[in-house]
Design a protein around this motif. Structure first.
Motif, PDB file in Angstrom:
ATOM      1  N   PRO A 117       0.805  -1.220   0.000  1.00  0.00           N
ATOM      2  CA  PRO A 117       0.000   0.000   0.000  1.00  0.00           C
ATOM      3  C   PRO A 117       0.841   1.274   0.000  1.00  0.00           C
ATOM      4  CG  PRO A 117       0.005  -0.993   2.180  1.00  0.00           C
ATOM      5  CD  PRO A 117       0.730  -1.948   1.291  1.00  0.00           C
ATOM      6  N   LEU A 118       0.222   2.332  -0.527  1.00  0.00           N
ATOM      7  CA  LEU A 118       0.858   3.645  -0.545  1.00  0.00           C
ATOM      8  C   LEU A 118       0.562   4.417   0.738  1.00  0.00           C
ATOM      9  CD1 LEU A 118      -0.207   4.684  -4.177  1.00  0.00           C
ATOM     10  CD2 LEU A 118       2.013   3.739  -3.492  1.00  0.00           C
ATOM     11  N   SER A 119      -0.683   4.317   1.216  1.00  0.00           N
ATOM     12  CA  SER A 119      -1.117   5.057   2.399  1.00  0.00           C
ATOM     13  C   SER A 119      -2.406   4.443   2.930  1.00  0.00           C
ATOM     14  CB  SER A 119      -1.329   6.541   2.051  1.00  0.00           C
ATOM     15  OG  SER A 119      -2.167   6.658   0.914  1.00  0.00           O
ATOM     16  N   GLU A 120      -2.914   5.017   4.020  1.00  0.00           N
ATOM     17  CA  GLU A 120      -4.137   4.508   4.643  1.00  0.00           C
ATOM     18  C   GLU A 120      -5.162   5.613   4.768  1.00  0.00           C
ATOM     19  OE1 GLU A 120      -4.568   1.982   8.572  1.00  0.00           O
ATOM     20  OE2 GLU A 120      -5.087   4.074   8.989  1.00  0.00           O
ATOM     21  N   ILE A 121      -6.423   5.252   4.596  1.00  0.00           N
ATOM     22  CA  ILE A 121      -7.515   6.186   4.807  1.00  0.00           C
ATOM     23  C   ILE A 121      -8.548   5.567   5.743  1.00  0.00           C
ATOM     24  CG2 ILE A 121      -7.291   7.369   2.589  1.00  0.00           C
ATOM     25  CD1 ILE A 121      -9.601   5.606   1.561  1.00  0.00           C
ATOM     26  N   GLN A 122      -9.409   6.412   6.273  1.00  0.00           N
ATOM     27  CA  GLN A 122     -10.549   5.955   7.045  1.00  0.00           C
ATOM     28  C   GLN A 122     -11.806   6.348   6.285  1.00  0.00           C
ATOM     29  OE1 GLN A 122      -8.440   8.449   8.966  1.00  0.00           O
ATOM     30  NE2 GLN A 122      -7.021   6.728   8.882  1.00  0.00           N
ATOM     31  N   ILE A 123     -12.688   5.398   6.022  1.00  0.00           N
ATOM     32  CA  ILE A 123     -13.977   5.712   5.403  1.00  0.00           C
ATOM     33  C   ILE A 123     -14.897   6.230   6.496  1.00  0.00           C
ATOM     34  CG2 ILE A 123     -15.922   4.826   4.066  1.00  0.00           C
ATOM     35  CD1 ILE A 123     -14.118   2.565   3.110  1.00  0.00           C
ATOM     36  N   VAL A 124     -15.428   7.437   6.286  1.00  0.00           N
ATOM     37  CA  VAL A 124     -16.204   8.093   7.340  1.00  0.00           C
ATOM     38  C   VAL A 124     -17.474   8.728   6.787  1.00  0.00           C
ATOM     39  CG1 VAL A 124     -14.203   8.587   8.805  1.00  0.00           C
ATOM     40  CG2 VAL A 124     -14.874  10.228   7.030  1.00  0.00           C
ATOM     41  N   LEU A 125     -18.398   8.981   7.676  1.00  0.00           N
ATOM     42  CA  LEU A 125     -19.548   9.836   7.403  1.00  0.00           C
ATOM     43  C   LEU A 125     -19.308  11.129   8.179  1.00  0.00           C
ATOM     44  CD1 LEU A 125     -22.533   7.305   7.730  1.00  0.00           C
ATOM     45  CD2 LEU A 125     -21.489   8.194   5.625  1.00  0.00           C
ATOM     46  N   LEU A 126     -19.196  12.237   7.451  1.00  0.00           N
ATOM     47  CA  LEU A 126     -18.959  13.523   8.091  1.00  0.00           C
ATOM     48  C   LEU A 126     -20.252  14.327   8.177  1.00  0.00           C
ATOM     49  CD1 LEU A 126     -15.577  14.689   6.480  1.00  0.00           C
ATOM     50  CD2 LEU A 126     -15.952  13.418   8.601  1.00  0.00           C
ATOM     51  N   LYS A 127     -20.328  15.175   9.170  1.00  0.00           N
ATOM     52  CA  LYS A 127     -21.477  16.050   9.361  1.00  0.00           C
ATOM     53  C   LYS A 127     -20.980  17.439   9.723  1.00  0.00           C
ATOM     54  CE  LYS A 127     -21.962  14.936  14.299  1.00  0.00           C
ATOM     55  NZ  LYS A 127     -22.867  14.452  15.369  1.00  0.00           N
ATOM     56  N   THR A 128     -21.860  18.427   9.673  1.00  0.00           N
ATOM     57  CA  THR A 128     -21.486  19.769  10.095  1.00  0.00           C
ATOM     58  C   THR A 128     -21.352  19.785  11.615  1.00  0.00           C
ATOM     59  OG1 THR A 128     -23.814  20.431  10.192  1.00  0.00           O
ATOM     60  CG2 THR A 128     -22.620  20.858   8.129  1.00  0.00           C
ATOM     61  N   PRO A 129     -20.519  20.674  12.166  1.00  0.00           N
ATOM     62  CA  PRO A 129     -20.287  20.687  13.617  1.00  0.00           C
ATOM     63  C   PRO A 129     -21.557  20.915  14.436  1.00  0.00           C
ATOM     64  CG  PRO A 129     -18.622  21.975  12.477  1.00  0.00           C
ATOM     65  CD  PRO A 129     -19.670  21.641  11.459  1.00  0.00           C
ATOM     66  N   ASP A 130     -22.529  21.642  13.860  1.00  0.00           N
ATOM     67  CA  ASP A 130     -23.760  21.925  14.605  1.00  0.00           C
ATOM     68  C   ASP A 130     -24.855  20.894  14.367  1.00  0.00           C
ATOM     69  OD1 ASP A 130     -24.205  22.560  11.986  1.00  0.00           O
ATOM     70  OD2 ASP A 130     -25.146  24.500  12.373  1.00  0.00           O
ATOM     71  N   SER A 131     -24.553  19.852  13.603  1.00  0.00           N
ATOM     72  CA  SER A 131     -25.551  18.822  13.322  1.00  0.00           C
ATOM     73  C   SER A 131     -25.891  18.035  14.588  1.00  0.00           C
ATOM     74  CB  SER A 131     -25.028  17.868  12.251  1.00  0.00           C
ATOM     75  OG  SER A 131     -25.889  16.754  12.095  1.00  0.00           O
ATOM     76  N   GLN A 132     -27.164  17.709  14.738  1.00  0.00           N
ATOM     77  CA  GLN A 132     -27.626  16.939  15.893  1.00  0.00           C
ATOM     78  C   GLN A 132     -27.661  15.442  15.614  1.00  0.00           C
ATOM     79  OE1 GLN A 132     -28.179  18.545  18.894  1.00  0.00           O
ATOM     80  NE2 GLN A 132     -27.298  20.192  17.669  1.00  0.00           N
ATOM     81  N   ILE A 133     -27.195  15.041  14.426  1.00  0.00           N
ATOM     82  CA  ILE A 133     -27.218  13.632  14.052  1.00  0.00           C
ATOM     83  C   ILE A 133     -26.289  12.827  14.952  1.00  0.00           C
ATOM     84  CG2 ILE A 133     -26.638  11.967  12.232  1.00  0.00           C
ATOM     85  CD1 ILE A 133     -27.442  14.061  10.179  1.00  0.00           C
ATOM     86  N   GLN A 134     -26.813  11.746  15.509  1.00  0.00           N
ATOM     87  CA  GLN A 134     -26.030  10.841  16.340  1.00  0.00           C
ATOM     88  C   GLN A 134     -26.143   9.428  15.746  1.00  0.00           C
ATOM     89  OE1 GLN A 134     -24.117  11.752  18.946  1.00  0.00           O
ATOM     90  NE2 GLN A 134     -24.701  13.914  18.652  1.00  0.00           N
ATOM     91  N   LEU A 135     -25.014   8.835  15.391  1.00  0.00           N
ATOM     92  CA  LEU A 135     -25.017   7.509  14.788  1.00  0.00           C
ATOM     93  C   LEU A 135     -24.237   6.528  15.657  1.00  0.00           C
ATOM     94  CD1 LEU A 135     -24.181   8.448  11.075  1.00  0.00           C
ATOM     95  CD2 LEU A 135     -26.445   8.186  12.102  1.00  0.00           C
ATOM     96  N   SER A 136     -24.827   5.377  15.891  1.00  0.00           N
ATOM     97  CA  SER A 136     -24.114   4.324  16.607  1.00  0.00           C
ATOM     98  C   SER A 136     -23.804   3.145  15.688  1.00  0.00           C
ATOM     99  CB  SER A 136     -24.940   3.838  17.804  1.00  0.00           C
ATOM    100  OG  SER A 136     -26.211   3.363  17.382  1.00  0.00           O
ATOM    101  N   SER A 137     -24.451   3.137  14.513  1.00  0.00           N
ATOM    102  CA  SER A 137     -24.219   2.066  13.546  1.00  0.00           C
ATOM    103  C   SER A 137     -24.571   2.569  12.155  1.00  0.00           C
ATOM    104  CB  SER A 137     -25.070   0.835  13.877  1.00  0.00           C
ATOM    105  OG  SER A 137     -26.438   1.124  13.673  1.00  0.00           O
ATOM    106  N   LEU A 138     -24.176   1.809  11.149  1.00  0.00           N
ATOM    107  CA  LEU A 138     -24.486   2.170   9.775  1.00  0.00           C
ATOM    108  C   LEU A 138     -25.989   2.124   9.529  1.00  0.00           C
ATOM    109  CD1 LEU A 138     -23.297   2.977   7.075  1.00  0.00           C
ATOM    110  CD2 LEU A 138     -22.961   0.564   6.542  1.00  0.00           C
ATOM    111  N   GLU A 139     -26.674   1.252  10.234  1.00  0.00           N
ATOM    112  CA  GLU A 139     -28.129   1.159  10.095  1.00  0.00           C
ATOM    113  C   GLU A 139     -28.793   2.495  10.431  1.00  0.00           C
ATOM    114  OE1 GLU A 139     -31.664  -0.756   9.084  1.00  0.00           O
ATOM    115  OE2 GLU A 139     -29.596  -1.493   8.894  1.00  0.00           O
ATOM    116  N   ASP A 140     -28.259   3.197  11.420  1.00  0.00           N
ATOM    117  CA  ASP A 140     -28.820   4.495  11.808  1.00  0.00           C
ATOM    118  C   ASP A 140     -28.738   5.510  10.675  1.00  0.00           C
ATOM    119  OD1 ASP A 140     -29.236   3.421  14.309  1.00  0.00           O
ATOM    120  OD2 ASP A 140     -27.429   4.320  15.184  1.00  0.00           O
ATOM    121  N   ALA A 141     -27.703   5.374   9.811  1.00  0.00           N
ATOM    122  CA  ALA A 141     -27.466   6.352   8.748  1.00  0.00           C
ATOM    123  C   ALA A 141     -28.504   6.282   7.642  1.00  0.00           C
ATOM    124  CB  ALA A 141     -26.072   6.149   8.157  1.00  0.00           C
TER     125      ALA A 141
END
Length: 252
Positions: A117-141
């Motif tokens: 490999p050349l490098s490593e990444i993390q696959i993420v779901l990003l939100k705005t800092p003021d977002s009230q979204i709370q995720l504990s699993s992919l199902e929640d998304a």
């Protein structure tokens, strides 16, 4: 048969002239045409546009790959453009082409020859800092609108798991901030880097989905001797700490 293959390769390269300016019928067939996209901080056009060649391309993996080919003595030409999905197809279907930085998924494994490999990444779901979204699993998304770049590893990760994604050829953190979608499926450090460069400000990680290594993916007709030489050279560069030194210039 070798002669027919030779003419076929030239015909394929000629057909690509309208899409890739550097490709031409007279190009050295031993030269590997390296394709990449704007994927900061791993690869990006110095002027911020969606087309660049050679020294006008910067980034962690772009620097590493250029140094790798020079050190291994393998001729190359490097071009950055979009769409990402088309670049992957070109590298898969056309001899003499390669693409980086690509995740080595089970679906892609048989399509290319790999160096990394050349490098490593993390696959993420990003939100705005003021977002009230709370995720504990992919199902929640699943309850939210998720945007992502077409052909990206984040998009494919979700689609493969049956989650609807609003895909686009070009997307920026500004779309997330403007409320065009609730979550941005992307990768870090790329997502946070892009948000910072766009002046959107820091984004928050709603959920980390996976950690993925990024590779150089070469057309399957690339000679094994070339692939093995590139891998040996990359391994030596890692032992010398060169990859870590390059990464530190961009992410620290």
């Amino acid at each position: 048969m070798p002669t027919n293959n030779k003419y076929l390769r030239r015909a394929l390269l000629g057909a690509l002239i309208t899409f890739l300016p550097f490709a031409s019928a007279s190009a050295d067939e031993e030269t590997i045409n390296l394709l990449t996209q704007n994927f900061p901080p791993f690869s990006m056009a110095v002027d911020g546009k969606n087309f660049a060649k050679e020294d006008a391309i910067s980034g962690i993996d772009a620097e590493v790959v250029a140094a790798l080919f020079k050190r291994a003595g393998v001729p190359y030409a490097m071009t950055l453009r979009f769409p990402w999905s088309r670049l992957q197809q070109l590298a898969e279907k056309t001899p003499g082409f390669a693409v980086f930085s690509l995740s080595r998924t089970p679906e892609r494994e048989p399509k290319y020859k790999w160096v990394g490999p050349l490098s490593e990444i993390q696959i993420v779901l990003l939100k705005t800092p003021d977002s009230q979204i709370q995720l504990s699993s992919l199902e929640d998304a699943k309850r939210y609108r998720i945007g992502s770049k077409e052909g990206s590893v984040g998009s494919q990760y979700l689609i493969n798991r049956g989650i609807e994604v609003q895909s686009s050829l070009i997307e920026t953190p500004a779309k997330l901030k403007a409320g065009q979608f609730d979550l941005w499926a992307t990768t870090n450090p790329s997502g946070e880097y892009e948000a910072k460069q766009a002046g959107v400000g820091p984004l928050a990680v709603a959920l980390t989905l996976s950690r993925v290594d990024l590779y150089l993916a070469l057309n399957k007709e690339t000679p094994d001797a070339v692939v093995e030489k590139l891998q040996r050279t990359l391994d030596q560069m890692k032992q010398e700490g060169l990859l870590r030194q390059v990464a530190q210039r961009y992410v620290n």
